[in-house]
Design a protein around this motif. Structure first.
Motif, short mmCIF file in Angstrom:
data_model
loop_
_atom_site.label_atom_id
_atom_site.label_comp_id
_atom_site.label_asym_id
_atom_site.label_seq_id
_atom_site.Cartn_x
_atom_site.Cartn_y
_atom_site.Cartn_z
N PRO A 248 36.96 42.82 46.24
CA PRO A 248 36.86 42.86 44.77
C PRO A 248 38.23 43.16 44.16
O PRO A 248 38.98 44.02 44.66
CB PRO A 248 35.87 44.02 44.52
CG PRO A 248 35.04 44.06 45.77
CD PRO A 248 35.98 43.70 46.90
N LYS A 249 38.56 42.47 43.10
CA LYS A 249 39.93 42.51 42.57
C LYS A 249 40.35 43.91 42.15
O LYS A 249 41.51 44.31 42.32
CB LYS A 249 40.06 41.55 41.39
CG LYS A 249 41.51 41.27 40.99
CD LYS A 249 41.60 40.14 39.99
CE LYS A 249 43.06 39.81 39.70
NZ LYS A 249 43.18 38.67 38.76
N ASN A 250 39.41 44.72 41.62
CA ASN A 250 39.78 46.04 41.11
C ASN A 250 40.16 47.03 42.21
O ASN A 250 40.73 48.08 41.94
CB ASN A 250 38.66 46.62 40.25
CG ASN A 250 37.38 46.84 41.03
OD1 ASN A 250 37.02 46.03 41.89
ND2 ASN A 250 36.68 47.93 40.73
N VAL A 251 39.83 46.70 43.46
CA VAL A 251 40.19 47.60 44.57
C VAL A 251 41.09 46.92 45.60
O VAL A 251 41.43 47.51 46.62
CB VAL A 251 38.92 48.14 45.28
CG1 VAL A 251 38.07 48.95 44.32
CG2 VAL A 251 38.10 47.01 45.91
N TYR A 253 44.35 45.96 45.97
CA TYR A 253 45.65 46.46 46.42
C TYR A 253 45.54 47.85 47.03
O TYR A 253 46.23 48.16 48.02
CB TYR A 253 46.64 46.44 45.25
CG TYR A 253 46.91 45.03 44.77
CD1 TYR A 253 47.69 44.16 45.54
CD2 TYR A 253 46.36 44.57 43.58
CE1 TYR A 253 47.92 42.86 45.12
CE2 TYR A 253 46.59 43.27 43.15
CZ TYR A 253 47.37 42.41 43.92
OH TYR A 253 47.57 41.13 43.52
N GLN A 254 44.67 48.69 46.48
CA GLN A 254 44.49 50.02 47.04
C GLN A 254 43.98 49.95 48.48
O GLN A 254 44.51 50.62 49.38
CB GLN A 254 43.51 50.81 46.18
CG GLN A 254 43.18 52.18 46.75
CD GLN A 254 41.89 52.74 46.15
OE1 GLN A 254 40.90 52.03 46.02
NE2 GLN A 254 41.92 54.02 45.78
N VAL A 306 30.66 43.07 45.80
CA VAL A 306 31.20 44.43 45.69
C VAL A 306 30.53 45.41 46.66
O VAL A 306 31.07 46.48 46.94
CB VAL A 306 31.06 44.96 44.24
CG1 VAL A 306 31.90 44.13 43.30
CG2 VAL A 306 29.60 44.98 43.80
#
Length: 330
Positions: A248-251, A253-254, A306
């Motif tokens: 999912p894009k919001n996580v 890079y983390q 997700v």
């Protein structure tokens, strides 16, 4: 419902001699194909001489697992593709439970049988076991196999259920879904391409299932042994490719950053254990990840699943909390 059993072969005449006769005997419901990745041994002549009923597809080069199947399946027409490693022993009635599931469950796109160890048939086999899952950071594990811990089959995973990924060792998929997803990602060459394909199927709303009523036995490591540095490189590299494409894009890079750190710890462990070739394999995998990050990122779907992971960290659960078997994780 029509089935095509497709065996990818590369210089595996001895495996065909050992396993093809049983597969033919137990697969009257299907048309059988040998998809040959430009073998230089006697594979093709052996099949033509001894099993003229088997269809042969000859790829122009060794495209690996992913590209090899993509090329071969362009020439196959069937409702269900059954992709089987050449080192798999099937059992009587292995196809019918899968046919029933596909007929009764329109949203089920992919199914895996119970996969046991050919060399030790009371135990699950490393690549697939009782169905696959991943953790938050993309580390794969199975019911019946977590890292190097492999369970004895005591019937503990005899329940049919939804899984996250199905093993490429014996992989059933609806042809319309395979074509919709444009098959395996050929850039993977080999290893974890089936996890990536299952993840993309989930992103489209399809279900992946495990059906223990179908049982096969897998030798494993017939192409690359478990301890082969090239296998280490492909597994680490392809896992990073898969995360780049599907997290999912919001996580994104983390979790990629944490995964890279965990890979670094694994690389150092290889060095401490006196395995410098595997240490450098991880480095090569990371260099390839940086080199091809942009091209892999462009493959991302519009919607990502997700709820893709079963546990937060299988590394923590296994090594710190002693979650050595699936039953201790959930």
């Amino acid at each position: 419902m029509t089935l095509a059993v497709v065996i990818l072969n590369w210089n595996g005449v001895s495996l065909l001699e050992q396993f093809l006769p049983t597969l033919i005997k137990c697969s009257s419901e299907a048309t059988i194909y040998i998809a040959d990745n430009a073998s230089t041994d006697a594979s093709i002549s052996y099949v033509k001489t001894n099993f003229p009923q088997v269809q042969i597809i000859q790829n122009e080069s060794n495209y690996g697992f992913a590209g090899g199947y993509n090329e071969a399946l362009k020439n196959v027409t069937a409702d269900i593709f059954v992709l089987v490693n050449s080192d798999v022993e099937v059992t009587p009635n292995w196809l019918n439970p899968m046919i029933t599931t596909f007929e009764n469950e329109p949203q089920t796109a992919i199914i895996q049988p119970k996969i046991l160890d050919f060399k030790n048939k009371e135990y699950f086999e490393y690549a697939g076991a009782g169905g696959g899952f991943i953790d938050k950071y993309g580390f794969p594990f199975c019911r019946g196999r977590i890292f190097e811990t492999i369970e004895k089959d005591l019937g503990q995973y005899d329940d049919a259920l939804s899984i996250f990924w199905a093993s490429g060792a014996c992989f059933f998929i609806r042809s319309v879904v395979y074509n919709e997803l444009k098959g395996f990602d050929a850039s993977f060459f080999a290893h974890q391409e089936e996890i990536d394909l299952c993840w993309r199927a989930h992103n489209k709303g399809y279900a992946v299932k495990y059906n223990p009523k179908s049982v096969v036995y897998h030798v494993g490591g017939a192409t690359l042994q478990q301890g082969n540095p090239k296998k280490t490189e492909l597994n680490f590299r392809n896992s990073l490719f898969m995360l780049t494409k599907n997290l999912p894009k919001n996580v994104l890079y983390q979790r990629l950053f944490i995964r890279l750190l965990l890979d670094g710890v694994a690389a150092l462990q290889f060095l401490v254990k006196g395995k410098p070739k595997h240490f450098f394999s991880v480095l090569k995998a990371h260099l390839a990840f940086y080199q091809y990050f942009s091209s892999q990122f462009k493959k991302r779907a519009t919607v990502q699943n997700v709820s893709y992971y079963q546990v937060n960290s299988i590394v923590f659960s296994y090594f710190i909390k002693n979650g050595t078997v699936f039953g201790k994780l959930v």
